[in-house]
Design a protein around this motif. Structure first.
Motif, short mmCIF file in Angstrom:
data_model
loop_
_atom_site.label_atom_id
_atom_site.label_comp_id
_atom_site.label_asym_id
_atom_site.label_seq_id
_atom_site.Cartn_x
_atom_site.Cartn_y
_atom_site.Cartn_z
N GLU B 30 -11.33 28.02 9.10
CA GLU B 30 -10.85 29.00 8.12
C GLU B 30 -11.31 28.71 6.71
N ARG B 31 -11.49 27.44 6.37
CA ARG B 31 -11.92 27.13 5.01
C ARG B 31 -13.43 27.00 4.90
N LEU B 32 -14.08 26.51 5.97
CA LEU B 32 -15.52 26.31 5.93
C LEU B 32 -16.28 27.32 6.76
N SER B 33 -15.57 28.27 7.34
CA SER B 33 -16.16 29.33 8.17
C SER B 33 -17.03 28.80 9.29
N LEU B 34 -16.71 27.61 9.77
CA LEU B 34 -17.45 27.04 10.90
C LEU B 34 -16.65 27.38 12.16
N THR B 35 -16.82 28.62 12.60
CA THR B 35 -15.96 29.11 13.68
C THR B 35 -16.51 28.77 15.06
N GLY B 36 -17.56 27.99 15.12
CA GLY B 36 -18.06 27.53 16.42
C GLY B 36 -17.07 26.62 17.12
N THR B 37 -16.29 25.88 16.37
CA THR B 37 -15.24 25.04 16.94
C THR B 37 -14.08 25.96 17.31
N HIS B 38 -13.69 25.94 18.59
CA HIS B 38 -12.70 26.90 19.08
C HIS B 38 -11.35 26.25 19.29
N ILE B 39 -10.32 27.05 19.20
CA ILE B 39 -8.96 26.56 19.41
C ILE B 39 -8.43 27.16 20.70
N GLY B 40 -8.16 26.31 21.71
CA GLY B 40 -7.72 26.80 23.01
C GLY B 40 -6.24 26.60 23.22
N CYS B 41 -5.78 25.34 23.11
CA CYS B 41 -4.40 25.04 23.48
C CYS B 41 -3.60 24.50 22.31
N GLU B 42 -4.28 23.93 21.33
CA GLU B 42 -3.66 23.32 20.17
C GLU B 42 -2.73 22.17 20.51
N HIS B 43 -2.81 21.63 21.72
CA HIS B 43 -2.07 20.40 21.96
C HIS B 43 -2.87 19.38 22.77
N GLY B 44 -4.18 19.40 22.57
CA GLY B 44 -4.98 18.28 23.03
C GLY B 44 -5.32 18.25 24.50
N VAL B 45 -5.14 19.38 25.19
CA VAL B 45 -5.35 19.37 26.64
C VAL B 45 -6.69 19.98 27.04
N CYS B 46 -7.18 20.96 26.29
CA CYS B 46 -8.34 21.73 26.77
C CYS B 46 -9.67 21.22 26.24
N GLY B 47 -9.70 20.61 25.07
CA GLY B 47 -10.93 20.07 24.51
C GLY B 47 -11.86 21.08 23.88
N ALA B 48 -11.47 22.35 23.78
CA ALA B 48 -12.35 23.36 23.19
C ALA B 48 -12.62 23.07 21.71
N CYS B 49 -11.76 22.29 21.10
CA CYS B 49 -11.85 22.01 19.67
C CYS B 49 -12.64 20.73 19.38
N THR B 50 -13.29 20.17 20.39
CA THR B 50 -13.95 18.87 20.23
C THR B 50 -15.06 18.91 19.20
N VAL B 51 -15.03 17.95 18.28
CA VAL B 51 -16.10 17.74 17.30
C VAL B 51 -16.42 16.25 17.31
N LEU B 52 -17.46 15.85 16.58
CA LEU B 52 -17.74 14.43 16.44
C LEU B 52 -17.17 13.95 15.11
N VAL B 53 -16.39 12.89 15.16
CA VAL B 53 -15.84 12.27 13.95
C VAL B 53 -16.41 10.86 13.90
N ASP B 54 -17.24 10.60 12.91
CA ASP B 54 -17.98 9.33 12.86
C ASP B 54 -18.62 9.05 14.21
N ARG B 55 -19.30 10.05 14.73
CA ARG B 55 -20.10 10.03 15.95
C ARG B 55 -19.29 10.00 17.25
N ARG B 56 -17.96 9.96 17.16
CA ARG B 56 -17.18 9.89 18.38
C ARG B 56 -16.48 11.22 18.64
N PRO B 57 -16.48 11.69 19.89
CA PRO B 57 -15.81 12.96 20.20
C PRO B 57 -14.31 12.85 19.91
N ALA B 58 -13.78 13.84 19.25
CA ALA B 58 -12.36 13.86 18.91
C ALA B 58 -11.85 15.29 18.99
N ARG B 59 -10.60 15.44 19.36
CA ARG B 59 -9.98 16.76 19.43
C ARG B 59 -9.51 17.13 18.03
#
Lengths: 280, 157
Positions: B30-59
């Motif tokens: 919403e702030r950076l308009s990077l809408t490629g990252t998707h929100i599926g469950c919002e409680h860490g179960v689906c992984g649709a929101c996965t990005v890399l944080v300091d090279r490691r996958p994170a929800r």
């Protein structure tokens, strides 16, 4: 859903974190991995007014093997434990336990201390810590104390921690030569376990020691003492024997994942598998 | 009440005023308009929101933006080098590893992190990683194939 508003703090050392806990008490929650806390906050099952993020406290990120004790700092991640390469019984067992927790991305952030603090009755670390007679170092601004895991985990999702306390370290006594086994049943790989069972068999000169625990079939993980004490030193019981020895001790609940009767039976099946494998 | 936080996203430093309770997922979208990252469950179960944080996958639905001071984040938008698609993106396309595409950015970032951690990752470890995320369309087989192919291609190059 979105979490309720809160105030965020990121202390840079343990004293600062303890001071914040003293100040905010039961309005505050510790944020480490966040892999259990943040889902609860997003679902508004948990609404802390204050979040104390301890991820900047580098002094808490360690796994230290001493001669008789393995010391696991509060920020040791599941993944760190999973990736341990030692070939001794304890290391291999802990690595295996860690590998069963959720999925790799969750393991990269979640912590063992966090799992114990969350006190899910069917959590792998809660069962393993009970199995190994671990204790935790708990701190507040008043000082530190040591609590046995059995006393820490008080009820489903409830610990005996005071509102101004946090877990600093988990201490695991190194067992004698032997090996441990953990088995669990979940609906899909990586899902929360319905029931988890673990066993550790030590073989010292002429002496065997067996420990067995089951999680998810009682309000808290349960050491199966009748199995530990009631078996001849080489006898591997079958499921019926396990059921008659420990079935009545279990106190499972019924929910969507299974009835109490199913859980009781499942617990005995998994306990039998774990101890049979450990004793081989 | 907002707080200033500064972190790197796809190589660019961003400084934003956010509320403490804003998740990284929401801030990216919403702030950076990077809408490629998707929100599926919002409680860490689906992984649709996965990005890399300091090279490691994170929800990213389980991270608050204010936690991310000083970190380096890569989203799906940051994988391609200009017009050159990342091997994973090419492989997902070639192997028909997406249908509706909702889970896809999360799977690709997950795989990118897994391959980065271990370029020699085994087939069974690929499956272990890919079991982290949910897909309702494909049945996973083509996703597994796509990640294996990308691993093989990246090992060569």
């Amino acid at each position: 859903m979105k979490p309720a508003p809160f105030e965020y703090h990121a202390p840079s050392d343990i004293d600062e974190a303890l001071h914040l806990l003293a100040q905010y008490g039961n309005e505050a929650k510790i944020l480490a991995g966040g892999q259990s806390l943040v889902p609860a906050m997003n679902l508004r099952l948990s609404r802390p007014h204050v979040l104390i993020d301890i991820n900047r406290i580098e002094a808490l990120g360690y796994i230290r093997r001493e001669s008789t004790t393995l010391r696991v700092g509060a920020l040791a991640r599941h993944r760190d434990l999973e990736m341990m390469t030692g070939q001794d019984g304890l290391t291999m067992f802990l690595s295996r336990v860690a590998s069963l927790v959720a999925h790799p991305p969750i393991r990269m952030r979640g912590t063992m201390a966090g799992s114990l603090s969350f006190a899910d009755p069917a959590a792998e670390w809660c069962a393993a810590a009970m199995l190994l007679d671990a204790h935790v170092v708990v701190a507040s601004a008043q000082g530190r104390r040591t609590v046995e895991v059995g006393d820490l985990i008080a009820a489903p999702f409830r610990t005996s921690l005071e509102p101004d306390e946090m877990v600093l370290e988990v201490r695991i006594p190194v067992p004698d030569a032997g090996h441990g086994v953990i088995v669990e049943h979940s609906h899909t790989s990586g899902d929360f376990a319905v029931v988890v069972a673990a066993a550790y068999a030590e073989v010292d000169v002429g002496r065997r020691r067996l420990r067995v625990v089951v999680g998810g079939a009682s309000p808290t993980p349960l050491r199966l003492r009748p199995l530990e004490e009631g078996l001849g030193s080489r006898h591997i019981p079958d499921v019926q024997e396990v059921e008659s020895l420990v079935g009545p001790n279990l106190d499972p609940s019924s929910d969507n994942y299974g009835s109490a009767r199913y859980r009781r039976h499942l617990a005995c099946v998994l306990a039998q598998r774990a101890l049979a494998e450990a004793m081989r | 009440m907002t707080r200033s936080v500064s972190f790197e996203v796809n190589g660019v430093t961003q400084t934003l005023d956010v509320e403490d309770r804003h998740t990284l997922a929401d801030v990216l979208r919403e702030r950076l308009s990077l809408t490629g990252t998707h929100i599926g469950c919002e409680h860490g179960v689906c992984g649709a929101c996965t990005v890399l944080v300091d090279r490691r996958p994170a929800r990213s639905c389980l991270l608050f933006a204010v936690q991310c001071e000083g970190v380096s984040i890569t989203t799906i938008e940051g994988l391609a080098a200009g017009d050159d698609l990342h091997p994973l993106q090419r492989s997902f396309s070639k192997n028909h590893a997406l249908q509706c595409g909702f889970c896809t950015p999360g799977f690709i970032m997950l795989a990118a992190g897994a391959l980065d951690e271990d370029p020699e990752i085994s087939d069974s470890d690929i499956e272990e990683w890919l079991a982290s995320n949910l897909c309702r369309c494909t049945g996973y087989v083509n996703i597994v194939r796509a990640v294996r192919d990308a691993r093989d291609e990246m090992r060569k190059g």
